[in-house]
Write an enzyme that holds these catalytic residues in place. Structure first.
Site, PDB file in Angstrom:
ATOM      1  CG  HIS A  32      38.380  34.664   9.220  1.00 54.42           C
ATOM      2  ND1 HIS A  32      38.284  34.964   7.879  1.00 54.42           N
ATOM      3  CD2 HIS A  32      37.299  33.909   9.513  1.00 54.42           C
ATOM      4  CE1 HIS A  32      37.178  34.416   7.388  1.00 54.42           C
ATOM      5  NE2 HIS A  32      36.560  33.772   8.363  1.00 54.42           N
ATOM      6  CD  GLU A  92      41.052  37.242   7.399  1.00 55.12           C
ATOM      7  OE1 GLU A  92      39.943  36.998   6.904  1.00 55.12           O
ATOM      8  OE2 GLU A  92      41.899  36.353   7.676  1.00 55.12           O
ATOM      9  CB  CYS A 114      37.159  30.683   6.339  1.00 57.27           C
ATOM     10  SG  CYS A 114      35.599  30.423   7.212  1.00 57.27           S
TER      11      CYS A 114
END
Length: 508
Positions: free
Chosen positions: A166, A168, A78
């Site tokens: 993202h 994660e 990001c």
């Protein structure tokens, strides 16, 4: 030990990156972007986190990439991806359409090592206001969505990769695959960081560090201090002297119950009654930070006095865990300080003990896995987290013995109710708050004007994020009725349905 370094630019998701990498049995550490650790031979790769900042802002976080870019495998997420693009001569501008939420990868470069095994159409999670409009010449696209052309790229001739989504977060369906591609295939990390390896390494390190010295450790009955004590006991045996302090802020009958539970564990434990000392320093204190600091100082003072009774004690053992460290650190950019922890930040000069913190690198769920591997009984390993300052930070006003007694009774009904309804193990943490509010009630034919208590139960993995537990209405009704009928001074019960973030688990 193979290590991945995560540089924190302030993203709310930074801790999730660490959790996902550790799920792959690979050790990683989070460091502020402006406090990069020594990049020793153990460091196999680096991750740049996201950030609330724009890379075009005057005060944007700027990392020192000497020794990282081009030398070590790098994954920029990001903000990190946008910063690298701008750093290389590309263009990053405010997006015409804010790019938040679910998206799908419509183009994937299957030849890219980072994208191996990720299917076309894979759902990812976007969360950024800026977007990359132009890449430098030696950067090439490895994935795109319908609206984000440069969703991911690689720098030619070096192991540097970047993505604007993202991986994660849960909503990025193949995020763990992408992270595994990076840390295992690209960085070459050995997936050998397991509870067994942690115990073996930590015990050896403790023996080398402590030697023949004596260690004083504070037991609380909680998971962290228990696992820390058993690890130290395995390393140094009866050189460890455990002290369990009754600060007057524990749960009902906890002091006696905890001492009893440790009797068959081979630990050298001494109980110390210091209730009045803590009540005295807390008298009239309402500010939560001042409560924590007063309790922390008194806690250390008690230990100092007790340690002086132990000949040649050199070390103070503590059950500090990684979220304590993360939440207590703050620099420009990375996650702001949420609260101070009584066991983070060092010791005063007058206390002649050095710190030893065997769990400092672990998240709560990892502590539990280590505890199970150590053979600690399930009733101790399965206990909910309980704050170091105890009930003091669940009393949202000044602390008095009378208020502590009320909250102990309320808490006992709530926690026992969770056990009776087979809900205790489904909740990560539960507790009660005594609010500085009185409300009108009716009991019999009489008007009452008594206190309000809030019940709090959350579900979490590591305490960094949490959602409120959707407990059955029938259970909440029963507990509320029992509290109001059995605890004098309480006539209203409410249930906290806030998540973390934006709320914290504790109210103070």
């Amino acid at each position: 030990m193979d290590t991945i370094i995560i540089l924190d630019f302030g993203s709310q998701y930074t801790q999730l990156i660490a959790r996902k990498i550790r799920e792959l049995n690979i050790y990683c550490e989070i460091h502020p972007f402006n406090k990069i650790p020594a990049l020793t031979s153990d460091v196999k790769g680096v991750v740049f986190s996201g950030s609330p900042y724009s890379c075009n802002a005057a005060d944007a976080p700027v990392p020192d990439m000497a020794g990282i870019k081009g030398r070590l495998p790098l994954l920029a997420v990001c903000y990190g991806a946008q910063y690298l693009a701008k750093y290389g001569g590309g263009s990053v501008q405010q997006s015409k359409v804010r790019e938040y939420g679910r998206a799908n990868l419509q183009f994937i470069d299957s030849a890219s090592p980072l994208m191996k095994g990720i299917p076309q159409g894979s759902q990812v999670w976007m969360s950024h206001g800026d977007t990359i409009e132009r890449l430098p010449e030696n950067y090439h696209v490895i994935c795109s969505t319908d609206s984000v052309r440069f969703a991911g790229y690689q720098i030619e001739g070096e192991p540097t990769y970047a993505i604007q989504f993202h991986p994660e977060v849960h909503h990025s369906v193949d995020g763990l695959t992408l992270l595994k591609n990076f840390v295992v295939d690209i960085c070459g990390c050995d997936q050998s960081w397991t509870p067994e390896s942690f115990i073996e390494t930590t015990v050896a390190e403790l023996r080398a560090k402590v030697g023949s010295d004596k260690v004083v450790l504070g037991l609380s009955g909680g998971v962290d201090s228990t696992v820390a004590a058993v690890l130290l006991n395995r390393a140094i045996g009866h050189q460890l002297h455990c002290i369990f302090v009754d600060n007057g802020l524990l749960r009902k009958n906890e002091f006696e119950g905890v001492l009893e539970s440790y009797r068959d564990m081979g630990l050298n434990v001494k109980g110390v009654d210091a209730k009045e000392r803590f009540y005295n320093v807390l008298a009239g204190v309402t500010d939560p930070e001042k409560k924590r600091k007063a309790i922390g100082k008194t806690f250390i003072d008690v230990f100092d006095a007790e340690a002086k009774l132990i000949t040649d004690a050199k070390w103070l053992g503590q059950g500090t865990i990684y979220p304590d460290v993360i939440e207590s650190s703050s620099v420009k950019g990375p996650s702001q300080t949420i609260k101070s922890h009584h066991n983070v930040g060092g010791l005063p000069d007058y206390m002649k003990l050095q710190l030893v913190e065997p769990l400092r690198s672990l998240f709560k769920d990892e502590v539990r896995r280590v505890g199970r591997q150590l053979g600690i009984k399930s009733e101790l390993i399965g206990r909910h987290p309980f704050p170091g300052p105890g009930l003091a930070i669940r009393i949202l006003s000044d602390v008095t013995p009378e208020k502590v007694h009320i909250l102990q009774e309320v808490d006992d009904i709530f926690i026992q109710g969770l056990r009776d309804w087979d809900l205790y193990d489904k909740v990560w943490q539960a507790g009660c708050m005594l609010l500085p509010v009185q409300s009108v009630g009716v009991m019999g034919d009489e008007r009452t004007y008594e206190s309000v208590v809030a019940l709090r139960a959350v579900e979490s993995v590591d305490g960094m994020t949490a959602d409120w537990s959707h407990l059955p209405y029938d259970f909440l009704a029963k507990v509320s009725n029992d509290i109001i009928n059995r605890v004098k001074g309480v006539n209203r019960v409410v249930y906290d349905i806030s998540s973390k973030p934006p709320a914290t688990i504790e109210w103070e």
